[in-house]
Motif scaffolding. Structure first.
Motif, mmCIF file in Angstrom:
data_model
loop_
_atom_site.group_PDB
_atom_site.id
_atom_site.type_symbol
_atom_site.label_atom_id
_atom_site.label_comp_id
_atom_site.label_asym_id
_atom_site.label_seq_id
_atom_site.Cartn_x
_atom_site.Cartn_y
_atom_site.Cartn_z
ATOM 1 N N ASN A 3 -34.271 -9.928 -37.032
ATOM 2 C CA ASN A 3 -35.627 -9.818 -36.502
ATOM 3 C C ASN A 3 -36.239 -8.456 -36.789
ATOM 4 N N LEU A 4 -35.459 -7.404 -36.599
ATOM 5 C CA LEU A 4 -35.964 -6.052 -36.776
ATOM 6 C C LEU A 4 -36.359 -5.783 -38.219
ATOM 7 N N VAL A 5 -35.436 -6.024 -39.140
ATOM 8 C CA VAL A 5 -35.709 -5.787 -40.557
ATOM 9 C C VAL A 5 -36.724 -6.788 -41.077
ATOM 10 N N GLY A 6 -36.604 -8.037 -40.640
ATOM 11 C CA GLY A 6 -37.525 -9.067 -41.113
ATOM 12 C C GLY A 6 -38.972 -8.741 -40.794
ATOM 13 N N MET A 7 -39.233 -8.212 -39.601
ATOM 14 C CA MET A 7 -40.601 -7.881 -39.224
ATOM 15 C C MET A 7 -41.153 -6.755 -40.084
ATOM 16 N N ARG A 8 -40.331 -5.744 -40.391
ATOM 17 C CA ARG A 8 -40.802 -4.646 -41.254
ATOM 18 C C ARG A 8 -41.022 -5.141 -42.676
ATOM 19 N N ALA A 9 -40.109 -5.963 -43.174
ATOM 20 C CA ALA A 9 -40.215 -6.438 -44.551
ATOM 21 C C ALA A 9 -41.395 -7.386 -44.736
ATOM 22 N N ARG A 10 -41.754 -8.087 -43.680
ATOM 23 C CA ARG A 10 -42.826 -9.087 -43.757
ATOM 24 C C ARG A 10 -44.148 -8.471 -44.201
ATOM 25 N N PHE A 11 -44.354 -7.214 -43.905
ATOM 26 C CA PHE A 11 -45.613 -6.555 -44.234
ATOM 27 C C PHE A 11 -45.438 -5.549 -45.366
ATOM 28 N N SER A 12 -44.438 -5.773 -46.188
ATOM 29 C CA SER A 12 -44.180 -4.929 -47.358
ATOM 30 C C SER A 12 -44.311 -5.756 -48.623
ATOM 31 N N ASP A 13 -44.656 -5.104 -49.717
ATOM 32 C CA ASP A 13 -44.750 -5.786 -51.004
ATOM 33 C C ASP A 13 -43.394 -5.911 -51.676
ATOM 34 N N LEU A 14 -42.508 -4.956 -51.387
ATOM 35 C CA LEU A 14 -41.207 -4.928 -52.043
ATOM 36 C C LEU A 14 -40.248 -4.113 -51.189
ATOM 37 N N THR A 15 -39.004 -4.594 -51.082
ATOM 38 C CA THR A 15 -37.947 -3.839 -50.409
ATOM 39 C C THR A 15 -36.926 -3.399 -51.449
#
Length: 278
Positions: free
Chosen positions: A101-113
């Motif tokens: 949940n923690l990483v998923g929420m940050r990644a959701r609003f990123s173009d690339l990880t």
């Protein structure tokens, strides 16, 4: 279209080479780098004496927070040397089960990880969970680095692993900025089936890419290796590819391991950066 919001996640001081690669990519893309420094609470509640759980839990949280803050401080000092980079960093704490949940929420609003390979010597134990969270919970494409090296700028040769799946198509679409910048692209197909419309394997994809200004060649190969990932890695070496683009495949989240066999094998053995999406 480019990658203007780039995320990287660190949980160990030894991941500074990953940070350098993410910073270099963000600078190259004229984007913003977001760094998440992760402290992990490994508390197993059932192993403490009755009444002792709250104390042990708080101690574990405090220790994880201290580790995250120390790492965040090191990141801030490290990135202060980059004069041409826009960046921010944040220290957070999670239990192993809360990474998704923690990483998923940050990644959701990123173009690339941007992440380092989650397997091998020196890889933190939670690395696989972080990759899974970005891909499956965040729906964000992930650039997995076998070392600290990014694909050349522009990419010299890109290998697209194509099996006509929706996951592979999603990866191609998310990788378009890299494909458009590449000098050459090979659509690699192993043991293909003829398309339902009668077209040759890879032909519709090639047509789509051509309309985006991507010149792509098709290579149809017979299955000769023990696994598809092994053959893709071998092909990447043969043609001198410096990037592999492929779909990420997973199992039901009710299983302990989310990443599918092909995805896992590729991440274990890839010798060049791998761009994955689903």
């Amino acid at each position: 279209m480019g990658y203007k919001s780039i995320l990287t996640i660190l949980s160990d001081p030894r991941q500074m080479t990953q940070l350098d690669a993410a910073a270099a990519l963000a600078a190259r893309e004229d984007g913003h780098l977001s760094v998440l420094t992760l402290g992990l609470d490994h508390t197993q509640v059932g192993y403490y004496f009755p009444g002792g759980t709250p104390y042990a839990f708080q101690d574990a949280i405090d220790m994880a927070m201290e580790q995250a803050k120390d790492l965040n401080h090191a990141v801030q000092q490290h990135l202060s040397r980059f004069s041409d980079l826009r960046w921010s960093s944040e220290a957070v704490v999670a239990q192993i089960g809360g990474i998704a949940n923690l990483v998923g929420m940050r990644a959701r609003f990123s173009d690339l990880t941007v992440l380092s390979r989650p397997y091998g010597e020196g890889s933190p134990g939670e690395s696989e969970a972080v990759v899974e969270a970005a891909l499956f919970e965040g729906g964000c494409p992930v650039l997995v680095l076998p070392g600290s090296d990014l694909p050349t700028d522009p990419p010299g040769k890109v290998l697209v692993a194509w099996n006509q799946s929706l996951e592979a198509l999603a990866a191609v679409r998310r990788a378009l900025p890299l494909l458009q910048a590449a000098k050459s692209v090979e659509i690699t197909i192993i043991d293909p089936r003829r398309n339902a419309d009668g077209s040759e394997p890879g032909a519709p994809l090639t047509q789509m890419l051509t309309r985006h200004g991507v010149h792509a060649d098709i290579a149809v190969l017979a299955r000769t290796a023990h696994t598809v990932s092994e053959q893709l890695n071998r092909r990447a070496i043969e043609i001198g590819a410096d990037l592999i683009v492929m779909g990420a495949y997973g199992h039901s989240r009710f299983r302990q391991a989310i990443l599918g066999g092909a995805t896992r094998n590729m991440l274990e053995k890839a010798g060049v950066p791998v761009f994955m999406a689903r």
